[in-house]
Design a protein around this motif. Structure first.
Motif, PDB file in Angstrom:
ATOM      1  N   LEU A 183     -21.504  -4.203   5.057  1.00  0.00           N
ATOM      2  CA  LEU A 183     -21.373  -3.793   6.452  1.00  0.00           C
ATOM      3  C   LEU A 183     -21.066  -4.978   7.367  1.00  0.00           C
ATOM      4  CD1 LEU A 183     -24.201  -1.137   6.686  1.00  0.00           C
ATOM      5  CD2 LEU A 183     -21.752  -0.733   7.013  1.00  0.00           C
ATOM      6  N   TRP A 184     -21.636  -6.139   7.081  1.00  0.00           N
ATOM      7  CA  TRP A 184     -21.298  -7.328   7.869  1.00  0.00           C
ATOM      8  C   TRP A 184     -19.814  -7.656   7.719  1.00  0.00           C
ATOM      9  CZ3 TRP A 184     -23.945  -8.564  11.766  1.00  0.00           C
ATOM     10  CH2 TRP A 184     -25.341  -8.588  11.769  1.00  0.00           C
ATOM     11  N   MET A 185     -19.299  -7.534   6.494  1.00  0.00           N
ATOM     12  CA  MET A 185     -17.883  -7.826   6.271  1.00  0.00           C
ATOM     13  C   MET A 185     -16.988  -6.802   6.962  1.00  0.00           C
ATOM     14  SD  MET A 185     -15.570  -9.778   5.096  1.00  0.00           S
ATOM     15  CE  MET A 185     -16.455 -10.921   4.037  1.00  0.00           C
ATOM     16  N   VAL A 186     -17.383  -5.532   6.947  1.00  0.00           N
ATOM     17  CA  VAL A 186     -16.614  -4.500   7.650  1.00  0.00           C
ATOM     18  C   VAL A 186     -16.577  -4.804   9.147  1.00  0.00           C
ATOM     19  CG1 VAL A 186     -16.505  -2.054   8.271  1.00  0.00           C
ATOM     20  CG2 VAL A 186     -17.062  -2.705   5.933  1.00  0.00           C
ATOM     21  N   LEU A 187     -17.702  -5.217   9.693  1.00  0.00           N
ATOM     22  CA  LEU A 187     -17.770  -5.530  11.124  1.00  0.00           C
ATOM     23  C   LEU A 187     -16.807  -6.658  11.483  1.00  0.00           C
ATOM     24  CD1 LEU A 187     -19.117  -5.275  13.936  1.00  0.00           C
ATOM     25  CD2 LEU A 187     -20.818  -6.946  13.142  1.00  0.00           C
ATOM     26  N   VAL A 188     -16.863  -7.736  10.724  1.00  0.00           N
ATOM     27  CA  VAL A 188     -16.027  -8.903  11.035  1.00  0.00           C
ATOM     28  C   VAL A 188     -14.547  -8.576  10.859  1.00  0.00           C
ATOM     29  CG1 VAL A 188     -15.442 -11.252  10.334  1.00  0.00           C
ATOM     30  CG2 VAL A 188     -17.841 -10.559  10.467  1.00  0.00           C
ATOM     31  N   THR A 189     -14.183  -7.998   9.706  1.00  0.00           N
ATOM     32  CA  THR A 189     -12.768  -7.791   9.411  1.00  0.00           C
ATOM     33  C   THR A 189     -12.148  -6.672  10.234  1.00  0.00           C
ATOM     34  OG1 THR A 189     -13.467  -6.479   7.486  1.00  0.00           O
ATOM     35  CG2 THR A 189     -12.816  -8.750   7.085  1.00  0.00           C
ATOM     36  N   SER A 190     -12.905  -5.618  10.530  1.00  0.00           N
ATOM     37  CA  SER A 190     -12.333  -4.524  11.317  1.00  0.00           C
ATOM     38  C   SER A 190     -12.073  -4.971  12.757  1.00  0.00           C
ATOM     39  CB  SER A 190     -13.252  -3.302  11.303  1.00  0.00           C
ATOM     40  OG  SER A 190     -14.531  -3.591  11.857  1.00  0.00           O
ATOM     41  N   CYS A 191     -12.989  -5.738  13.320  1.00  0.00           N
ATOM     42  CA  CYS A 191     -12.764  -6.255  14.680  1.00  0.00           C
ATOM     43  C   CYS A 191     -11.629  -7.269  14.689  1.00  0.00           C
ATOM     44  CB  CYS A 191     -14.043  -6.882  15.220  1.00  0.00           C
ATOM     45  SG  CYS A 191     -15.390  -5.688  15.515  1.00  0.00           S
ATOM     46  N   LEU A 192     -11.589  -8.120  13.660  1.00  0.00           N
ATOM     47  CA  LEU A 192     -10.504  -9.098  13.556  1.00  0.00           C
ATOM     48  C   LEU A 192      -9.159  -8.405  13.378  1.00  0.00           C
ATOM     49  CD1 LEU A 192      -9.815 -12.139  13.372  1.00  0.00           C
ATOM     50  CD2 LEU A 192     -10.154 -11.958  10.893  1.00  0.00           C
ATOM     51  N   GLN A 193      -9.161  -7.294  12.654  1.00  0.00           N
ATOM     52  CA  GLN A 193      -7.917  -6.573  12.389  1.00  0.00           C
ATOM     53  C   GLN A 193      -7.288  -6.029  13.676  1.00  0.00           C
ATOM     54  OE1 GLN A 193      -5.692  -6.711  10.217  1.00  0.00           O
ATOM     55  NE2 GLN A 193      -6.166  -5.240   8.582  1.00  0.00           N
ATOM     56  N   ILE A 194      -8.102  -5.673  14.651  1.00  0.00           N
ATOM     57  CA  ILE A 194      -7.575  -5.203  15.935  1.00  0.00           C
ATOM     58  C   ILE A 194      -6.773  -6.307  16.608  1.00  0.00           C
ATOM     59  CG2 ILE A 194      -8.202  -4.432  18.244  1.00  0.00           C
ATOM     60  CD1 ILE A 194     -10.603  -3.023  17.018  1.00  0.00           C
ATOM     61  N   PHE A 195      -7.319  -7.511  16.616  1.00  0.00           N
ATOM     62  CA  PHE A 195      -6.629  -8.656  17.213  1.00  0.00           C
ATOM     63  C   PHE A 195      -5.343  -8.976  16.443  1.00  0.00           C
ATOM     64  CE2 PHE A 195      -5.935 -13.282  17.091  1.00  0.00           C
ATOM     65  CZ  PHE A 195      -5.661 -13.520  18.441  1.00  0.00           C
ATOM     66  N   ILE A 196      -5.434  -8.995  15.109  1.00  0.00           N
ATOM     67  CA  ILE A 196      -4.254  -9.284  14.284  1.00  0.00           C
ATOM     68  C   ILE A 196      -3.187  -8.212  14.475  1.00  0.00           C
ATOM     69  CG2 ILE A 196      -3.397  -9.537  11.921  1.00  0.00           C
ATOM     70  CD1 ILE A 196      -6.198 -10.577  11.169  1.00  0.00           C
ATOM     71  N   GLY A 197      -3.616  -6.946  14.468  1.00  0.00           N
ATOM     72  CA  GLY A 197      -2.673  -5.853  14.616  1.00  0.00           C
ATOM     73  C   GLY A 197      -1.945  -5.885  15.948  1.00  0.00           C
ATOM     74  N   ASP A 198      -2.653  -6.258  17.009  1.00  0.00           N
ATOM     75  CA  ASP A 198      -2.014  -6.347  18.320  1.00  0.00           C
ATOM     76  C   ASP A 198      -0.911  -7.398  18.311  1.00  0.00           C
ATOM     77  OD1 ASP A 198      -1.883  -5.871  21.288  1.00  0.00           O
ATOM     78  OD2 ASP A 198      -2.536  -7.955  21.316  1.00  0.00           O
ATOM     79  N   ASN A 199      -1.193  -8.558  17.749  1.00  0.00           N
ATOM     80  CA  ASN A 199      -0.183  -9.617  17.675  1.00  0.00           C
ATOM     81  C   ASN A 199       0.960  -9.251  16.732  1.00  0.00           C
ATOM     82  OD1 ASN A 199      -1.083 -12.343  19.136  1.00  0.00           O
ATOM     83  ND2 ASN A 199      -2.923 -11.318  18.383  1.00  0.00           N
ATOM     84  N   HIS A 200       0.642  -8.556  15.664  1.00  0.00           N
ATOM     85  CA  HIS A 200       1.680  -8.080  14.740  1.00  0.00           C
ATOM     86  C   HIS A 200       2.608  -7.098  15.462  1.00  0.00           C
ATOM     87  CE1 HIS A 200       2.714  -6.177  10.569  1.00  0.00           C
ATOM     88  NE2 HIS A 200       3.705  -6.865  11.081  1.00  0.00           N
ATOM     89  N   GLY A 201       2.046  -6.232  16.295  1.00  0.00           N
ATOM     90  CA  GLY A 201       2.860  -5.291  17.045  1.00  0.00           C
ATOM     91  C   GLY A 201       3.809  -5.981  18.001  1.00  0.00           C
ATOM     92  N   LEU A 202       3.339  -7.029  18.678  1.00  0.00           N
ATOM     93  CA  LEU A 202       4.198  -7.787  19.586  1.00  0.00           C
ATOM     94  C   LEU A 202       5.321  -8.472  18.823  1.00  0.00           C
ATOM     95  CD1 LEU A 202       1.479  -9.406  21.908  1.00  0.00           C
ATOM     96  CD2 LEU A 202       2.868  -7.363  22.338  1.00  0.00           C
ATOM     97  N   ASN A 203       5.018  -8.956  17.617  1.00  0.00           N
ATOM     98  CA  ASN A 203       6.040  -9.572  16.779  1.00  0.00           C
ATOM     99  C   ASN A 203       7.074  -8.540  16.335  1.00  0.00           C
ATOM    100  OD1 ASN A 203       6.802 -10.235  13.643  1.00  0.00           O
ATOM    101  ND2 ASN A 203       6.762 -12.094  14.889  1.00  0.00           N
ATOM    102  N   THR A 204       6.618  -7.329  16.012  1.00  0.00           N
ATOM    103  CA  THR A 204       7.537  -6.264  15.622  1.00  0.00           C
ATOM    104  C   THR A 204       8.429  -5.857  16.781  1.00  0.00           C
ATOM    105  OG1 THR A 204       5.906  -5.437  14.027  1.00  0.00           O
ATOM    106  CG2 THR A 204       7.686  -3.939  14.628  1.00  0.00           C
TER     107      THR A 204
END
Length: 490
Positions: A225-246
């Protein structure tokens, strides 16, 4: 055997089937290899036997996933020479070396230390075994690096020239570190960790729901659950930047993702939550959206302009409904992962994380969602690139082998489906049996403890790294009293 489809359509379906089947195993291996390295590091640091017992349980599932990933990857690669020989001829000077680097730098590293990791416990020193585990984990990440570099170059090609109809590399730095690579590599790494952590959480939740409250189950649940918390929140930030790149490098894909048909010249673009894209009439039916939010997210401006699909030729547009909905499935599941981990924080604070059955049921349901979101993300990426196999350079239809026929591809597709169902279906069933069995405490005073993995007898073949049978008695193992405390703290 053509099933009424063309050779191109069948070749695309066949590749989509094999690559979708393949990706779930490397994603599992990447995440579990890093999880195993963490567990062994924690054991070396604390000498807590719980970490060692968890390592010896999860390495069995890792071994099965790793083996199936290697086999499915080898089968998939042959299609470059059979169905897609023109792609290999035209673009092979770039993609060939990148895949070769993956074999030389990653596969050999994994293969060299995998035997020590699987069968070296008690045969080499603890630090040497941890080094082997660490090398395997690093090897899986290096493999992901080169695969994502190759695929990202196909999305945003750079550093090449075209000579006599052949793509020729001119700048390997630009090829490897192409514009979309950093974002896609980070996005895939976070996805792999989410896949494995949700697998760990779902497994632990199953046993908590069945009444187990020992430290093995509770520690798995907490760490996952700690790993899900860290990676899921991090994924939002990564996904936003990936979208801008796309938006910058693949604007037609971004327009399809958003179901955006008309460029918004004098008003903000809404963020569509629901729509039924109609490609024939170039519009959406039954739209439900939030005004201005699309422009705000993509351009950081309320009135920001985003190019619409109508500004691109019809033959250059992807399948909008597939891209639109696969993206929303991925994002919707990602949000649910964040909510799961935040709920876990609340229950952890109240001291009810291990005793709340409704949450355990939710965690079990969420267990496979990492795989679903992973596949949805790859569908968005690959279908959104169409009709190009190398974006803006080589069309998918031009990468098809000239000599392959629809009947040939249809027959091989049917055979693939049958063989994959039998072979990999059996492997997945075996993994599920291991999950159902759950982690067990190992008697550290027994002779078997120092002789190998599984029941720790000397293994004679790789699959001996996992147990050969599943006794009903292992479903609720008798554990030492000091491991059965009913406390609710971590």
């Amino acid at each position: 055997m053509s099933l009424g489809l063309t050779a191109l359509e069948l070749a695309r379906i066949q590749f989509a089937f094999t690559v979708s089947f393949h990706i779930i195993f490397p994603a599992t291996s990447i995440g579990l290899a890093c999880f195993l390295a963490l567990l062994e590091w924690k054991w070396l640091r604390t000498q807590n036997p719980v970490y060692k017992d968890l390592f010896k349980y999860w390495i069995k599932i890792f071994a099965v996933a790793f083996g199936m990933g290697v086999v499915s990857g080898v089968v998939m690669s042959y299609q470059f020479g059979t169905n897609w020989s023109e792609f290999s001829r035209i673009a092979g000077a770039v993609t060939g070396p990148l895949l070769t680097y993956e074999v030389l730098s990653a596969f050999f590293l994994e293969a060299g230390f995998l035997g020590i990791m699987l069968f070296g416990w008690g045969r080499v020193s603890p630090k040497a075994h941890f080094f082997a585990t660490l090398m395997v984990a690093i090897g899986t990440c290096i493999s992901m690096f080169w695969i994502l570099s190759s695929n990202s170059w196909m999305q945003t090609p750079q550093g090449f020239a075209i000579e006599n109809g052949i793509i020729v590399p001119t700048d390997w730095w630009a090829i490897v570190f192409n514009p979309s690579f950093p974002y896609r590599f980070a996005h895939m790494a976070a996805a792999a960790f989410l896949v494995s952590s949700l697998l760990v959480v779902g497994t632990a939740a199953w046993h908590l729901l069945k009444g187990r409250r020992d430290e093995l189950v509770k520690k798995s649940f907490s760490m996952g659950l700690w790993m899900v918390l860290v990676t899921s929140c991090l994924q939002i930030f990564i996904g936003d930047n990936h979208g801008l790149n796309t938006l910058k490098h693949q604007p037609v894909k971004l327009a399809a993702i958003e179901g955006h048909w008309n460029t918004n010249h004098d008003h903000g673009m809404p963020l569509l939550l629901f729509a039924l894209p109609d490609m024939e009439n170039e519009r959406n039916n039954a739209e439900i959206g939030i005004p201005y939010l699309g422009s705000l997210i993509l351009t950081h401006s309320k009135e920001g302009q985003v190019t619409g699909l109508k500004d691109f030729a019809k033959e250059d547009r992807p399948n909008v409904p597939i891209v639109f909905w696969s993206f929303r499935i991925m994002v919707g599941l990602g949000i649910s992962m964040v909510l799961l981990s935040l709920t876990a924080l609340w229950l952890r604070k109240k001291g009810k994380l291990y005793s709340t059955s409704w949450f355990h049921k939710c965690a079990i349901v969420m267990g496979p969602t990492g795989y679903i979101a992973l596949l949805a993300g790859w569908i968005t990426t690959e279908v959104g690139r169409q009709p190009w196999v190398v974006y803006g350079v080589l069309r998918t239809k031009d990468g098809l082998s000239h000599t392959v026929t629809a009947d040939q591809v249809g027959l091989s597709l049917i055979l693939f489906v049958l063989v994959y169902t039998l072979v990999f279906g059996s492997g997945i069933y075996y993994m599920l049996k291991l999950i159902k069995t759950g982690p067990t405490f190992i008697d550290s005073t027994s002779e078997s403890e120092i002789t190998g993995l599984g029941h720790f007898k000397t293994p004679l073949r790789p699959l001996s790294a996992v147990e050969d049978s599943f006794d009903d008695t292992t479903q609720n193992p008798i554990t030492p009293a000091n491991h059965n405390k009913e406390n609710n703290h971590d």
